[in-house]
Motif scaffolding. Structure first.
Motif, PDB file in Angstrom:
ATOM      1  N   PHE A  47      40.636  38.987  57.409  1.00 43.94           N
ATOM      2  CA  PHE A  47      41.020  40.655  57.694  1.00 43.94           C
ATOM      3  C   PHE A  47      42.188  40.274  58.364  1.00 43.94           C
ATOM      4  CE2 PHE A  47      39.762  44.757  58.147  1.00 43.94           C
ATOM      5  CZ  PHE A  47      38.726  45.306  57.284  1.00 43.94           C
ATOM      6  N   TYR A  51      45.410  43.337  58.933  1.00 43.29           N
ATOM      7  CA  TYR A  51      46.266  43.405  60.376  1.00 43.29           C
ATOM      8  C   TYR A  51      47.442  43.567  60.158  1.00 43.29           C
ATOM      9  CZ  TYR A  51      41.113  43.243  62.049  1.00 43.29           C
ATOM     10  OH  TYR A  51      39.577  42.967  61.919  1.00 43.29           O
ATOM     11  N   THR A 130      37.031  29.676  63.521  1.00 42.34           N
ATOM     12  CA  THR A 130      37.055  31.556  64.029  1.00 42.34           C
ATOM     13  C   THR A 130      35.179  31.141  65.123  1.00 42.34           C
ATOM     14  OG1 THR A 130      38.271  32.026  63.371  1.00 42.34           O
ATOM     15  CG2 THR A 130      36.438  33.454  64.261  1.00 42.34           C
ATOM     16  N   GLY A 155      32.836  37.101  55.890  1.00 42.33           N
ATOM     17  CA  GLY A 155      32.856  35.863  55.902  1.00 42.33           C
ATOM     18  C   GLY A 155      32.858  35.023  57.139  1.00 42.33           C
ATOM     19  N   VAL A 156      33.019  35.399  58.276  1.00 48.21           N
ATOM     20  CA  VAL A 156      32.391  34.802  59.141  1.00 48.21           C
ATOM     21  C   VAL A 156      31.205  35.064  60.139  1.00 48.21           C
ATOM     22  CG1 VAL A 156      32.879  35.198  62.024  1.00 48.21           C
ATOM     23  CG2 VAL A 156      34.781  35.603  60.645  1.00 48.21           C
ATOM     24  N   SER A 176      25.801  47.072  57.189  1.00 48.33           N
ATOM     25  CA  SER A 176      26.349  48.622  56.756  1.00 48.33           C
ATOM     26  C   SER A 176      24.970  48.999  55.355  1.00 48.33           C
ATOM     27  CB  SER A 176      27.423  48.831  56.311  1.00 48.33           C
ATOM     28  OG  SER A 176      27.749  48.177  55.268  1.00 48.33           O
ATOM     29  N   LYS A 180      22.745  44.151  52.120  1.00 49.50           N
ATOM     30  CA  LYS A 180      24.228  43.231  52.820  1.00 49.50           C
ATOM     31  C   LYS A 180      22.996  42.567  53.643  1.00 49.50           C
ATOM     32  CE  LYS A 180      29.223  44.469  53.017  1.00 49.50           C
ATOM     33  NZ  LYS A 180      29.962  44.681  53.255  1.00 49.50           N
ATOM     34  N   SER A 218      32.886  42.434  65.988  1.00 48.27           N
ATOM     35  CA  SER A 218      34.639  41.954  65.271  1.00 48.27           C
ATOM     36  C   SER A 218      34.248  43.462  64.399  1.00 48.27           C
ATOM     37  CB  SER A 218      34.108  41.052  64.271  1.00 48.27           C
ATOM     38  OG  SER A 218      32.801  41.474  63.162  1.00 48.27           O
ATOM     39  N   TYR A 240      35.738  40.554  69.053  1.00 45.92           N
ATOM     40  CA  TYR A 240      36.780  38.902  68.607  1.00 45.92           C
ATOM     41  C   TYR A 240      37.738  40.024  67.598  1.00 45.92           C
ATOM     42  CZ  TYR A 240      34.087  37.853  65.026  1.00 45.92           C
ATOM     43  OH  TYR A 240      32.358  38.034  64.078  1.00 45.92           O
ATOM     44  N   ALA A 243      37.893  45.654  62.626  1.00 46.72           N
ATOM     45  CA  ALA A 243      37.102  45.805  61.377  1.00 46.72           C
ATOM     46  C   ALA A 243      37.540  47.602  60.926  1.00 46.72           C
ATOM     47  CB  ALA A 243      36.507  45.618  60.388  1.00 46.72           C
ATOM     48  N   PRO A 266      39.206  37.265  72.326  1.00 43.89           N
ATOM     49  CA  PRO A 266      39.127  36.202  72.446  1.00 43.89           C
ATOM     50  C   PRO A 266      39.897  36.201  70.806  1.00 43.89           C
ATOM     51  CG  PRO A 266      37.449  35.763  71.280  1.00 43.89           C
ATOM     52  CD  PRO A 266      37.727  37.051  72.180  1.00 43.89           C
ATOM     53  N   LEU A 268      41.804  32.773  68.040  1.00 41.89           N
ATOM     54  CA  LEU A 268      41.376  31.435  67.505  1.00 41.89           C
ATOM     55  C   LEU A 268      42.434  30.718  67.497  1.00 41.89           C
ATOM     56  CD1 LEU A 268      40.208  29.292  66.338  1.00 41.89           C
ATOM     57  CD2 LEU A 268      41.329  30.344  64.135  1.00 41.89           C
ATOM     58  N   ARG A 317      34.112  47.667  52.639  1.00 43.76           N
ATOM     59  CA  ARG A 317      33.393  47.297  52.600  1.00 43.76           C
ATOM     60  C   ARG A 317      32.554  46.508  51.796  1.00 43.76           C
ATOM     61  NH1 ARG A 317      31.607  51.197  57.675  1.00 43.76           N
ATOM     62  NH2 ARG A 317      30.091  49.384  58.453  1.00 43.76           N
TER      63      ARG A 317
HETATM   64  P1  NDP Z   1      34.535  40.316  56.904  1.00 46.15           P
HETATM   65  O1  NDP Z   1      33.944  39.558  55.065  1.00 46.15           O
HETATM   66  O2  NDP Z   1      33.695  40.116  57.801  1.00 46.15           O
HETATM   67  O3  NDP Z   1      34.409  41.902  56.397  1.00 46.15           O
HETATM   68  C1  NDP Z   1      35.167  42.654  57.618  1.00 46.15           C
HETATM   69  C2  NDP Z   1      33.976  43.369  57.755  1.00 46.15           C
HETATM   70  O4  NDP Z   1      33.607  44.167  58.927  1.00 46.15           O
HETATM   71  C3  NDP Z   1      32.751  44.420  56.369  1.00 46.15           C
HETATM   72  O5  NDP Z   1      32.685  43.437  55.565  1.00 46.15           O
HETATM   73  C4  NDP Z   1      31.845  45.212  56.930  1.00 46.15           C
HETATM   74  O6  NDP Z   1      30.878  44.497  57.037  1.00 46.15           O
HETATM   75  C5  NDP Z   1      31.981  45.204  58.703  1.00 46.15           C
HETATM   76  N1  NDP Z   1      32.952  46.240  59.402  1.00 46.15           N
HETATM   77  C6  NDP Z   1      32.726  47.238  59.482  1.00 46.15           C
HETATM   78  N2  NDP Z   1      33.630  48.520  59.875  1.00 46.15           N
HETATM   79  C7  NDP Z   1      34.497  48.596  59.108  1.00 46.15           C
HETATM   80  C8  NDP Z   1      35.566  48.945  58.390  1.00 46.15           C
HETATM   81  N3  NDP Z   1      35.811  50.736  58.839  1.00 46.15           N
HETATM   82  N4  NDP Z   1      36.123  49.355  57.624  1.00 46.15           N
HETATM   83  C9  NDP Z   1      35.882  48.065  57.027  1.00 46.15           C
HETATM   84  N5  NDP Z   1      35.495  46.737  57.594  1.00 46.15           N
HETATM   85  C10 NDP Z   1      33.947  47.192  58.675  1.00 46.15           C
HETATM   86  O7  NDP Z   1      36.250  39.756  57.790  1.00 46.15           O
HETATM   87  P2  NDP Z   1      36.316  38.190  58.210  1.00 46.15           P
HETATM   88  O8  NDP Z   1      34.624  37.496  57.908  1.00 46.15           O
HETATM   89  O9  NDP Z   1      37.677  38.045  56.868  1.00 46.15           O
HETATM   90  O10 NDP Z   1      36.553  38.745  59.704  1.00 46.15           O
HETATM   91  C11 NDP Z   1      35.731  39.007  60.443  1.00 46.15           C
HETATM   92  C12 NDP Z   1      35.939  39.448  61.783  1.00 46.15           C
HETATM   93  O11 NDP Z   1      36.520  38.408  62.604  1.00 46.15           O
HETATM   94  C13 NDP Z   1      37.347  40.044  61.673  1.00 46.15           C
HETATM   95  O12 NDP Z   1      36.937  41.418  62.148  1.00 46.15           O
HETATM   96  C14 NDP Z   1      37.843  39.891  61.875  1.00 46.15           C
HETATM   97  O13 NDP Z   1      39.217  40.031  62.303  1.00 46.15           O
HETATM   98  C15 NDP Z   1      38.019  38.630  62.869  1.00 46.15           C
HETATM   99  N6  NDP Z   1      37.978  37.342  62.991  1.00 46.15           N
HETATM  100  C16 NDP Z   1      38.985  37.300  64.684  1.00 46.15           C
HETATM  101  C17 NDP Z   1      39.526  35.866  64.621  1.00 46.15           C
HETATM  102  C18 NDP Z   1      40.024  35.625  66.191  1.00 46.15           C
HETATM  103  O14 NDP Z   1      40.712  35.094  66.927  1.00 46.15           O
HETATM  104  N7  NDP Z   1      39.915  37.055  67.364  1.00 46.15           N
HETATM  105  C19 NDP Z   1      39.409  35.030  63.972  1.00 46.15           C
HETATM  106  C20 NDP Z   1      38.931  35.592  62.290  1.00 46.15           C
HETATM  107  C21 NDP Z   1      38.519  36.459  62.098  1.00 46.15           C
HETATM  108  P3  NDP Z   1      29.782  45.997  56.679  1.00 46.15           P
HETATM  109  O15 NDP Z   1      29.606  46.787  55.577  1.00 46.15           O
HETATM  110  O16 NDP Z   1      28.436  44.976  56.925  1.00 46.15           O
HETATM  111  O17 NDP Z   1      29.895  46.295  58.326  1.00 46.15           O
END
Ligand code: NDP
Length: 327
Positions: A47, A51, A130, A155-156, A176, A180, A218, A240, A243, A266, A268, A317
């Motif tokens: 994700f 950004y 992470t 993913g996370v 959501s 899922k 997240s 953390y 999204a 935090p 990473l 999503r």
């Molecule tokens: P994901 O595969 O988890 O995808 C994001 C998920 O967030 C979506 O599948 C969805 O799940 C949910 N979501 C809720 N609201 C929204 C929205 N408005 N738009 C899009 N998605 C939404 O992504 P990653 O595994 O790559 O990353 C997960 C999170 O972890 C991200 O937020 C990322 O920024 C964060 N992260 C932070 C790190 C750090 O160092 N702080 C390092 C790595 C990742 P659902 O449909 O079930 O709601």
């Protein structure tokens, strides 16, 4: 001295939507001092790539997107120690990952154990580190406690739920859709809540009115208040990701009202600043894969040239588990 070569890359010239992502050829010089050249075999989609594309996380443009990939060392710059031609390595936190080949600092490379396939390493490395940060370094998960995890089928989430289970925690996952929810259960969530429900009320029902000691959030903007309301006194709000957008400001008094809550935001990169930290996290992750506590789950694959499609799906999503690009 290694010869120059040509790489396929996904480049943006300025911030914007997936249409800004151009598939181009780029000339690659010989690796500089303490750099290696990689022929990349699998690229992790995260994700954070979105950004960086939109400018929510500002970084210079034009730029090649991508933070994480697996590759084979095919050339060594001067002064590289500990790596040799043909080594299979993975890295994260080095922008420029959406590429068939690249030069990168040798000090960021981690050798991949034989029992982890290239694609699986690209699926779990950034996301798994992470999770290591979340459940060991920030605050160690305690056996028997119940934790709340948002985006539990992502993913996370696909790594967080099973790894927390392995440490003896019971996981409540927020997702959501019912599909899922099924997947989150397969990853190890004991219970799931739909994000359309009243999450704090459901959390209280599932914890005999107590709330949880820690929330891993997240989703960000749309979930922060529900996370705070789901915590027990002295609970940890680990926010953390963004999204759904960055979290609005939270006054210290709000933490007091929730019962002396602790909030951390935090990244990473501040937990893997030194080689020692990076190696410690990687060793924990490979150990969890070897024991079977953590498994890679690649559920979407795209050719590198179609990276824009991967971004569209992740933002909408429509993905679950991990997403991979193949050069
Ligand atoms: P994901 O595969 O988890 O995808 C994001 C998920 O967030 C979506 O599948 C969805 O799940 C949910 N979501 C809720 N609201 C929204 C929205 N408005 N738009 C899009 N998605 C939404 O992504 P990653 O595994 O790559 O990353 C997960 C999170 O972890 C991200 O937020 C990322 O920024 C964060 N992260 C932070 C790190 C750090 O160092 N702080 C390092 C790595 C990742 P659902 O449909 O079930 O709601």
């Amino acid at each position: 001295m290694a010869a120059s070569s040509i790489a396929d890359v996904i480049r943006i010239d300025s911030y914007g939507g997936p249409e800004e992502m151009k598939f181009e050829k780029m000339e690659l010089g010989a690796p500089a001092v303490r750099q290696v050249r990689l022929r990349q075999t699998a690229i992790g989609v995260n994700f954070i790539d979105i950004y960086k594309r939109t400018g929510l996380y500002a970084s210079p443009t034009p730029a090649v997107l991508g933070e994480e990939a697996v590759g084979v060392v095919e050339a060594l710059g001067e002064g590289v120690t500990g790596l040799k031609l043909g080594d299979r390595v993975v890295y994260n936190g080095l922008q420029g990952g959406y590429a068939s080949r690249r030069n990168a600092p040798a000090e960021k490379m981690i050798l991949i154990p034989d029992y982890v396939k290239d694609e699986d390493a690209a699926a779990v490395f950034l996301k798994g580190l992470t999770v290591w940060m979340l459940i060991f370094e920030i605050r160690r998960i305690q056996p028997g406690e119940t934790i709340l995890v948002w985006a539990a089928a992502g993913g996370v989430g696909s790594i967080l739920a099973p790894w927390a289970n392995a440490l003896g925690a019971r996981v409540i996952g927020v997702v959501s859709t019912p599909e899922k929810a099924e997947l989150a259960k397969a990853y190890g969530c004991a219970e799931t809540i739909l994000s359309s429900e009243d999450v704090p009320t459901r959390v209280k029902e599932l914890t005999d009115g107590r709330g949880v000691p820690v929330v891993y959030d997240s989703v960000g903007k749309s979930s922060a208040e529900a996370s705070l309301k789901s915590l027990q006194p002295r609970g940890w709000f680990v926010t953390y990701g963004n999204a759904s957008g960055p979290v609005d400001p939270i006054a210290p008094m709000r933490l007091s009202q929730g019962g002396s809550l602790i909030m951390t935001r935090p990244t990473l990169f501040s937990y893997t600043r030194t080689r020692e930290e990076l190696e410690r996290g990687a060793a924990a992750l490979w150990g969890a894969m070897r024991s079977g506590a953590v498994k890679a789950d690649v559920r979407q694959r795209y050719a590198l040239k179609d990276a824009g499609e991967a971004h569209r799906a992740l933002e909408a999503r429509k993905t679950s588990g991990a997403t991979i690009l193949t050069p």
